[in-house]
Motif scaffolding. Structure first.
Motif, short mmCIF file in Angstrom:
data_model
loop_
_atom_site.label_atom_id
_atom_site.label_comp_id
_atom_site.label_asym_id
_atom_site.label_seq_id
_atom_site.Cartn_x
_atom_site.Cartn_y
_atom_site.Cartn_z
N UNK A 153 8.75 7.15 -8.26
CA UNK A 153 7.44 6.67 -7.82
C UNK A 153 7.57 5.68 -6.67
N UNK A 154 8.44 4.70 -6.83
CA UNK A 154 8.55 3.64 -5.83
C UNK A 154 9.27 4.09 -4.56
N UNK A 155 10.40 4.75 -4.73
CA UNK A 155 11.18 5.14 -3.55
C UNK A 155 10.64 6.40 -2.89
N UNK A 156 9.96 7.25 -3.66
CA UNK A 156 9.45 8.48 -3.09
C UNK A 156 8.04 8.41 -2.59
N UNK A 157 7.27 7.38 -3.07
CA UNK A 157 5.87 7.31 -2.63
C UNK A 157 5.42 5.91 -2.25
N UNK A 158 5.43 4.95 -3.18
CA UNK A 158 4.80 3.65 -2.93
C UNK A 158 5.34 2.98 -1.68
N UNK A 159 6.66 2.85 -1.58
CA UNK A 159 7.25 2.15 -0.43
C UNK A 159 7.06 2.92 0.87
N UNK A 160 7.43 4.22 0.93
CA UNK A 160 7.23 4.93 2.22
C UNK A 160 5.76 5.02 2.62
N UNK A 161 4.84 5.16 1.65
CA UNK A 161 3.42 5.22 2.00
C UNK A 161 2.95 3.89 2.56
N UNK A 162 3.45 2.79 2.00
CA UNK A 162 3.09 1.47 2.53
C UNK A 162 3.58 1.30 3.96
N UNK A 163 4.79 1.72 4.22
CA UNK A 163 5.33 1.60 5.58
C UNK A 163 4.54 2.46 6.56
N UNK A 164 4.19 3.66 6.11
CA UNK A 164 3.48 4.60 6.99
C UNK A 164 2.07 4.13 7.33
N UNK A 165 1.43 3.43 6.38
CA UNK A 165 0.02 3.08 6.58
C UNK A 165 -0.20 1.65 7.08
N UNK A 166 0.84 0.86 7.22
CA UNK A 166 0.67 -0.56 7.56
C UNK A 166 -0.12 -0.76 8.85
N UNK A 167 0.30 -0.13 9.91
CA UNK A 167 -0.38 -0.33 11.20
C UNK A 167 -1.80 0.23 11.20
N UNK A 168 -2.05 1.44 10.70
CA UNK A 168 -3.44 1.93 10.65
C UNK A 168 -4.35 1.04 9.80
N UNK A 169 -3.82 0.48 8.72
CA UNK A 169 -4.62 -0.42 7.90
C UNK A 169 -5.00 -1.68 8.67
N UNK A 170 -4.05 -2.19 9.40
CA UNK A 170 -4.32 -3.39 10.21
C UNK A 170 -5.41 -3.09 11.24
N UNK A 171 -5.33 -1.93 11.86
CA UNK A 171 -6.34 -1.54 12.85
C UNK A 171 -7.70 -1.38 12.19
N UNK A 172 -7.73 -0.83 10.97
CA UNK A 172 -9.00 -0.65 10.26
C UNK A 172 -9.65 -1.99 9.96
N UNK A 173 -8.86 -2.97 9.56
CA UNK A 173 -9.40 -4.30 9.27
C UNK A 173 -9.97 -4.93 10.53
N UNK A 174 -9.26 -4.77 11.64
CA UNK A 174 -9.74 -5.34 12.90
C UNK A 174 -11.05 -4.69 13.35
N UNK A 175 -11.18 -3.39 13.10
CA UNK A 175 -12.38 -2.69 13.55
C UNK A 175 -13.55 -2.90 12.59
N UNK A 176 -13.31 -2.81 11.29
CA UNK A 176 -14.41 -2.88 10.32
C UNK A 176 -14.81 -4.31 10.00
N UNK A 177 -13.87 -5.23 10.09
CA UNK A 177 -14.11 -6.66 9.83
C UNK A 177 -14.73 -6.86 8.44
N UNK A 178 -14.00 -6.49 7.39
CA UNK A 178 -14.54 -6.61 6.04
C UNK A 178 -14.59 -8.07 5.58
N UNK A 179 -15.45 -8.31 4.60
CA UNK A 179 -15.48 -9.62 3.95
C UNK A 179 -14.45 -9.70 2.83
N UNK A 180 -14.08 -8.54 2.30
CA UNK A 180 -13.06 -8.49 1.25
C UNK A 180 -12.51 -7.08 1.16
N UNK A 181 -11.32 -6.96 0.58
CA UNK A 181 -10.68 -5.67 0.38
C UNK A 181 -10.50 -5.42 -1.11
#
Length: 390
Positions: free
Chosen positions: A73-101
């Motif tokens: 679970x961790x080595x095959x999905x959780x960690x690689x998925x986190x690495x893959x999505x880090x930058x797009x998530x950051x961009x989403x926060x900058x664009x959407x400007x949420x009050x909370x996640x």
């Protein structure tokens, strides 16, 4: 009104409870957006959902049992998925400007990005795997997991001195379970045990309702959306177990048709995905045979339907054991149980009234958590209590 950004993995069992919370927030006038794998989220959430896509890539299939499944679970999905999505998530926060996640425990990148931007965030725990430190008796396992999370923290460029476990928000943890299924596992003050999040889902236009005979007792067989690769042999044994019941019992089996025997009795209905909430709400099910996943267990018990469980991995053995201890169902070993034992245990679940009585009692306790309504209340309070980031 507030803006909430929901961060979820591309897994149906994780999206469904988050969707129920999102609908409640939207009904209250809040703006909700999602971030994740768009090709998975859009069909589940519908065309009107606002989704900030993180892209698509293949991840290693989960496998194994016990600690081997945890590593997978961790080595095959959780960690690689986190690495893959880090930058797009950051961009989403900058664009959407949420009050909370609202961040699923399987998507720690959402917590890291929230910390970077100084935003309040809540954890969504749709399973019992991480609640109450289930591996506290195995310090080497806990240290290994902590090392993976610290590596993600460092990769995100966050100060080491500020490290906090991204699986557990210090502000709020929404867990879709209840004390009846946690036993004596300790929980922290910020935990809100909201119970199952039941929400109306789109009706399945292709489900063959006409094949269900109201004069027969009906059993749903589902081993979860992540078990296709390992469930074929168990399903074969289950089909052989069902063959001995004759005409009195019918089964709805949710599985790819190719993993089942070619010849099936007329009393067996096979579908790729079963509309479990619709089946439950219509009173069409007398028992559920499943893997012990929290969503399936919670939804079944919320409708007073007893269970036979064959847990495979992660939190499933723990959940199955708690259900068995409560009397709301029985547990069998996934890898080695025979068709004869499956048939015997299923008949017990169907025939012994004590299991249905216990299922109703546990279901009422779980539903007392308030589901999506309580979750939305707590998220609104989180935003109100949090200072606006500069």
């Amino acid at each position: 009104m507030s803006r909430f950004l929901l961060v979820v993995p591309p897994l149906t069992g994780h999206v469904n409870p988050a969707s129920g919370i999102a609908k409640e927030l939207t009904a209250r006038g809040h703006e909700v957006a999602w971030t994740g794998t768009e090709t998975i989220l859009q069909p589940l959430l519908g065309p009107d959902a606002q989704i900030f896509g993180t892209g698509t890539r293949a991840f290693r299939a989960l496998g194994g049992h016990g600690l081997a499944s945890l590593r997978s679970l961790w080595e095959g999905f959780v960690v690689p998925y986190a690495r893959f999505t880090m930058k797009p998530l950051d961009a989403a926060v900058r664009e959407f400007r949420p009050d909370a996640l609202l961040v699923d425990q399987h998507t720690p990148a959402g917590a890291l990005v929230a910390h970077r931007h100084g935003l309040p965030w809540a954890t969504l725990a749709p399973g019992a795997m991480e609640l109450g430190r289930p591996y506290r008796a195995l310090p080497q396992v806990e240290a290994w997991t902590a090392g993976l999370l610290q590596g993600l923290w460092q990769r995100a460029g966050l100060p080491a001195a500020e490290f906090t476990d991204p699986r557990f928000s210090p502000h709020l943890v929404l867990a879709t379970t209840g004390r009846a299924l946690l036993g004596d596992l300790p929980t922290s003050p910020q935990y809100a045990l909201v119970g199952p999040v039941l929400t109306e889902r789109s009706a399945d236009p292709v489900f063959p309702w006409e094949r269900l005979d109201p004069g027969r007792r009906t059993v749903l067989v589902t081993m979860g959306t992540m078990s296709d690769a390992v469930g074929a042999d168990f399903l074969d044994r289950t089909v052989r177990a069902l063959a001995g019941y004759g005409e009195g019992i019918q089964a709805v089996i949710a599985a790819p048709r190719g993993v089942l025997p070619a010849a099936l009795a007329d009393t067996v209905v096979v579908v790729e995905r079963a509309p479990i909430l619709e089946l439950l709400s219509k009173g069409a099910l007398d028992a559920v045979l499943c893997h012990g996943g929290m969503n399936t267990v919670g939804e079944s018990l919320a409708h007073g339907v007893p269970l036979l469980m064959a847990p495979i991995r992660n939190d499933q053995p723990f959940v199955a054991q708690r259900v068995a201890e409560s009397g709301a169902g029985l547990r069998v070993p996934f890898a080695r149980v025979s068709p004869q034992v499956i048939a015997e245990r299923l008949r017990q679940v169907l025939d012994e009234p004590s299991h249905r009585t216990a299922a109703k009692l546990v279901g009422r306790e779980l539903m007392s958590g308030g589901g999506a309504v309580t979750a939305a209340d707590r998220l609104e309070a989180l935003v109100t209590a949090s200072p606006t980031p500069s």
